[in-house]
Design a protein around this motif. Sequence first.
Motif, PDB file in Angstrom:
ATOM      1  N   UNK A  20      14.258  40.071  86.937  1.00 30.07           N
ATOM      2  CA  UNK A  20      14.925  38.911  86.331  1.00 30.07           C
ATOM      3  C   UNK A  20      16.396  39.127  86.013  1.00 30.07           C
ATOM      4  N   UNK A  21      16.817  40.378  85.853  1.00 28.12           N
ATOM      5  CA  UNK A  21      18.208  40.648  85.484  1.00 28.12           C
ATOM      6  C   UNK A  21      19.189  40.319  86.617  1.00 28.12           C
ATOM      7  N   UNK A  22      18.686  40.149  87.850  1.00 26.58           N
ATOM      8  CA  UNK A  22      19.580  39.849  88.985  1.00 26.58           C
ATOM      9  C   UNK A  22      19.244  38.500  89.615  1.00 26.58           C
ATOM     10  N   UNK A  23      18.574  37.646  88.847  1.00 29.14           N
ATOM     11  CA  UNK A  23      18.154  36.370  89.427  1.00 29.14           C
ATOM     12  C   UNK A  23      19.349  35.477  89.785  1.00 29.14           C
ATOM     13  N   UNK A  24      20.460  35.590  89.034  1.00 27.64           N
ATOM     14  CA  UNK A  24      21.635  34.776  89.350  1.00 27.64           C
ATOM     15  C   UNK A  24      22.210  35.162  90.712  1.00 27.64           C
TER      16      UNK A  24
END
Length: 359
Positions: A122-126
């Motif tokens: 989730x920390x790299x979803x952007x």
Amino acid sequence: MLVEMVEDCNMGKKIQDSKNVPFQREIPSAVLLIAVVLMNLLLYLYLDHFYMPVHHSGVDPSLCPFGYFRLGEMKNCSPWLSCEALKTEVRKLKLVGEGAVKKVFLSEWRERKVAVSQLTGPEVKEDFLHGADMLKSLQSQYVITLLGYCEEQFTILTEYHPLGSLRNLEKTLDLAKYQSLNTWHHRFMLAIDYVSIIHYLHNSPLGTLVMCDSSDLNKVLSQYLLTSDFHVVANDLDALPQVNRSSGKLVKCGHRELRGEFVAPEQLWPFGEEVPFEDDLMPPYDEKTDIWKIPDVSDFLLGHVEGSDIVRFHLFDIHVACKRRTPGERPSARVVLDTYQKILISLKETVMPGTREML
């Protein structure tokens, strides 16, 4: 009277015949001239077929309307697969790659090999969603074909290229199946493909985009795939910030300090080791960082085969220009691409090792 009419008729026939004589003599010359012109035209088209950088033998996916794709021998465009279709029609086979942003699985859809990319965390979803948006917006011969996506499940479906990234080029060319392609000509065509992609990104429908996942040579090579028909397509578009000169908008590739000679000078921390790196103090830059890296990528793609050093000799001047320390003094991607193509044309007219076989 009858005799006079016959004589007049014969006289008219002679006059007509005398008029036809020059015309009949001119026909062979005209036909010969037309034949020569046609032969030259056919020869030009023949050489163009072998030497000009045609990107794909298949249909350009951009010919399909937005939201549709055509894969392989498909005659008609199909709509991008939805979340439901991805769930029910696509079957994962095995994990074939993993990066900081996504995992890639060899998969199957309607008896076709495809690639499923899924978010790693989730920390790299952007970054993942940005890459998906870029894929949707930049569909063309320069970018891997998008087959479907599901934002809710952070899943992207794309065409599968079994030869993998450009990092595998040497291993691929060592295979018996591809050894015939290990020539200066085919390697130079790959370099032209690469520069064509950079030019496309710098002049994309979304504006001027910078390939930021390029802190070292291996990182750059991993962003591009080698297709089965031996061309290059951009694959990883997770880090493509936009330059907008009219509004003064520049970019920074990440928030960490970059080091080494591969990155452009303007990407290095300018205040020396005595000043600790701070992202807020790091000056931004523009797309000319991509130009700085072209000579290094091309040098790798050319390899060390017969004739490649002669290609390097012809590329020397443009590569010196690419390595100018002042970004504004470097050529645009358009100028580099034009130069590459002109050199290719000049080399095809020179008898070099392997040229006779290609003709």
